[in-house]
Design a protein around this motif. Structure first.
Motif, PDB file in Angstrom:
ATOM      1  N   HIS A 100       0.726  -1.109   0.035  1.00 15.40           N
ATOM      2  CA  HIS A 100      -0.073   0.179  -0.088  1.00 15.40           C
ATOM      3  C   HIS A 100       1.030   1.174  -0.070  1.00 15.40           C
ATOM      4  O   HIS A 100       0.297   2.355  -0.525  1.00 15.40           O
ATOM      5  N   ARG A 101       2.147   1.005   0.637  1.00 16.29           N
ATOM      6  CA  ARG A 101       3.065   2.252   0.365  1.00 16.29           C
ATOM      7  C   ARG A 101       3.490   2.718  -0.865  1.00 16.29           C
ATOM      8  O   ARG A 101       3.664   3.878  -1.374  1.00 16.29           O
ATOM      9  N   LEU A 102       3.482   1.590  -1.760  1.00 12.74           N
ATOM     10  CA  LEU A 102       3.917   1.839  -3.050  1.00 12.74           C
ATOM     11  C   LEU A 102       2.848   2.727  -4.043  1.00 12.74           C
ATOM     12  O   LEU A 102       3.013   3.583  -4.829  1.00 12.74           O
ATOM     13  N   THR A 103       1.376   2.601  -3.430  1.00 14.27           N
ATOM     14  CA  THR A 103       0.373   3.336  -4.116  1.00 14.27           C
ATOM     15  C   THR A 103       0.155   4.619  -3.793  1.00 14.27           C
ATOM     16  O   THR A 103      -0.280   5.366  -4.586  1.00 14.27           O
ATOM     17  N   VAL A 104       0.793   5.005  -2.598  1.00 18.71           N
ATOM     18  CA  VAL A 104       0.674   6.385  -2.160  1.00 18.71           C
ATOM     19  C   VAL A 104       2.047   7.065  -2.345  1.00 18.71           C
ATOM     20  O   VAL A 104       1.842   8.288  -1.911  1.00 18.71           O
ATOM     21  N   GLY A 105       2.897   6.600  -2.549  1.00 22.75           N
ATOM     22  CA  GLY A 105       4.310   7.116  -2.313  1.00 22.75           C
ATOM     23  C   GLY A 105       4.707   8.019  -3.538  1.00 22.75           C
ATOM     24  O   GLY A 105       3.803   8.062  -4.524  1.00 22.75           O
ATOM     25  N   THR A 106       5.661   8.983  -3.423  1.00 21.50           N
ATOM     26  CA  THR A 106       5.966   9.953  -4.572  1.00 21.50           C
ATOM     27  C   THR A 106       7.471   9.273  -5.150  1.00 21.50           C
ATOM     28  O   THR A 106       8.317   9.949  -5.133  1.00 21.50           O
ATOM     29  N   ASP A 107       7.544   8.044  -5.284  1.00 27.52           N
ATOM     30  CA  ASP A 107       8.888   7.293  -5.474  1.00 27.52           C
ATOM     31  C   ASP A 107       9.202   7.738  -7.170  1.00 27.52           C
ATOM     32  O   ASP A 107       8.278   7.526  -7.953  1.00 27.52           O
ATOM     33  N   SER A 108      10.591   8.137  -7.338  1.00 28.65           N
ATOM     34  CA  SER A 108      10.818   8.668  -8.763  1.00 28.65           C
ATOM     35  C   SER A 108      11.681   7.364  -9.403  1.00 28.65           C
ATOM     36  O   SER A 108      12.204   6.473  -8.912  1.00 28.65           O
ATOM     37  N   LEU A 109      11.480   7.206 -10.767  1.00 26.91           N
ATOM     38  CA  LEU A 109      11.958   6.262 -11.684  1.00 26.91           C
ATOM     39  C   LEU A 109      13.551   6.213 -11.355  1.00 26.91           C
ATOM     40  O   LEU A 109      14.121   5.196 -11.323  1.00 26.91           O
ATOM     41  N   HIS A 110      13.884   7.391 -11.399  1.00 23.77           N
ATOM     42  CA  HIS A 110      15.439   7.555 -11.150  1.00 23.77           C
ATOM     43  C   HIS A 110      15.934   7.007  -9.759  1.00 23.77           C
ATOM     44  O   HIS A 110      16.862   6.054  -9.942  1.00 23.77           O
ATOM     45  N   GLY A 111      15.212   7.206  -8.772  1.00 26.84           N
ATOM     46  CA  GLY A 111      15.679   6.815  -7.540  1.00 26.84           C
ATOM     47  C   GLY A 111      15.534   5.071  -7.725  1.00 26.84           C
ATOM     48  O   GLY A 111      16.288   4.519  -6.953  1.00 26.84           O
ATOM     49  N   ILE A 112      14.638   4.761  -8.288  1.00 25.84           N
ATOM     50  CA  ILE A 112      14.323   3.146  -8.224  1.00 25.84           C
ATOM     51  C   ILE A 112      15.263   2.490  -9.156  1.00 25.84           C
ATOM     52  O   ILE A 112      15.750   1.471  -8.696  1.00 25.84           O
TER      53      ILE A 112
END
Length: 302
Positions: free
Chosen positions: A150-162
């Motif tokens: 559920h953290r993945l659906t609400v996060g603001t993670d960038s493709l660069h960081g991934i």
């Protein structure tokens, strides 16, 4: 030091192994929190270059004072290469990723380490992949996914960081396999010092080329995090990690990384006040069962 000297030595090992595993898991998982604190006050490459250099100087300095250098040049070279993979690349890429991905997602990606390690260990090290190990690894993945889904659906993670975090994962898997493949002899303590110093030497020119020294914000939080990362992370946790690799094998030792996301969330809640939901805790059940299946002896009676 013969392995067949007397009975007390094996008993001592079996008694202290659970303690070593528990301490390793606590130190390694808390390092995610300490790292998150550190990168908010200091550019990650500068933080890591200083961390590795100081840890290496402390370990090798203490060794030279004691006059106890029990490492061949061949093994020192292997440990130096491992330092680039397990320290400089793994944490350099991981800390860079931490700047733009959540701790939960970063922990999830890195905790896939046991899956890739087990697959490569079966191919390159002959450790074997049984249905029990495969089931345990699958349960570990399911548990970790439940914890952070559920953290993945609400996060603001960038493709660069991934991408940086995925590269970090590849580095720790490669370092784990290389350690078992080349099996350096001699003192793990000295080897850890060589790893840290080599990582510091590699990262220092990169850090001062691409990072801004003026961006360092010296605060009590940064000093505390840095002290833990040097003493608890680079010195003690890494020594325990390679000790577990020697004693348990690559697949079994790597399985304990499944514990890092739930423990990391617990420490983040206690130290940083991050929110933890009840369903996060449900994922611990398959994680614990998965680790049991992966690390349980295949046939005690054999």
């Amino acid at each position: 030091m013969s392995l067949a000297t007397s009975l007390p030595a094996p008993r001592s090992r079996s008694n202290t192994l659970p303690l070593a595993i528990g301490l390793f898991c606590l130190l390694w998982s808390y390092a995610f929190v300490a790292g998150k604190i550190g990168v908010t006050h200091c550019p990650p490459l500068i933080l890591l270059a200083a961390r590795f250099s100081l840890a290496g100087i402390l370990i090798l300095g203490a060794t030279s004072i004691r006059g106890d250098w029990s490492l061949s040049w061949r093994d020192a070279l292997i440990f130096a290469v491992l330092g680039i993979a397990n320290n400089a690349l793994y944490l350099g890429l991981g800390y860079t990723g931490l700047q733009s991905v959540s701790a939960g997602l970063g922990g999830l990606i890195v905790s896939a380490n046991p899956v890739f390690t087990a697959a490569l260990a079966a191919l390159l090290l002959g450790e074997g992949m049984t249905w029990r190990k495969a089931s345990g690894l699958l349960l570990g993945i399911i548990g970790v996914t439940l914890i952070v889904w559920h953290r993945l659906t609400v996060g603001t993670d960038s493709l660069h960081g991934i991408m940086f975090t995925l590269a970090s994962l590849a580095s720790i898997v490669a370092g784990t396999i290389l350690f078992k493949l080349f099996a350096p002899k001699g003192s793990l303590w000295i080897g850890n010092g060589v790893q840290n110093l080599s990582a510091g030497i590699v990262l220092t020119p990169v850090a001062f080329t691409f990072a801004d020294v003026h961006a360092i914000d010296v605060t009590p939080s940064l000093i505390g995090a840095f002290a833990f990362l040097v003493l608890g992370g680079s010195i003690l946790a890494y020594w325990l990690w390679f000790h577990l690799l020697k004693v348990c094998g690559a697949t079994a030792a790597s399985a304990y990384h499944f514990l890092m996301p739930p423990l990391g969330m617990l420490f983040a809640f206690l130290v940083l006040g991050e929110h933890v939901e009840a369903r996060d805790l449900l994922g611990i059940v398959p994680v614990a069962l998965g680790i049991y299946l992966v690390t349980r002896p295949a046939n005690p009676a054999a």
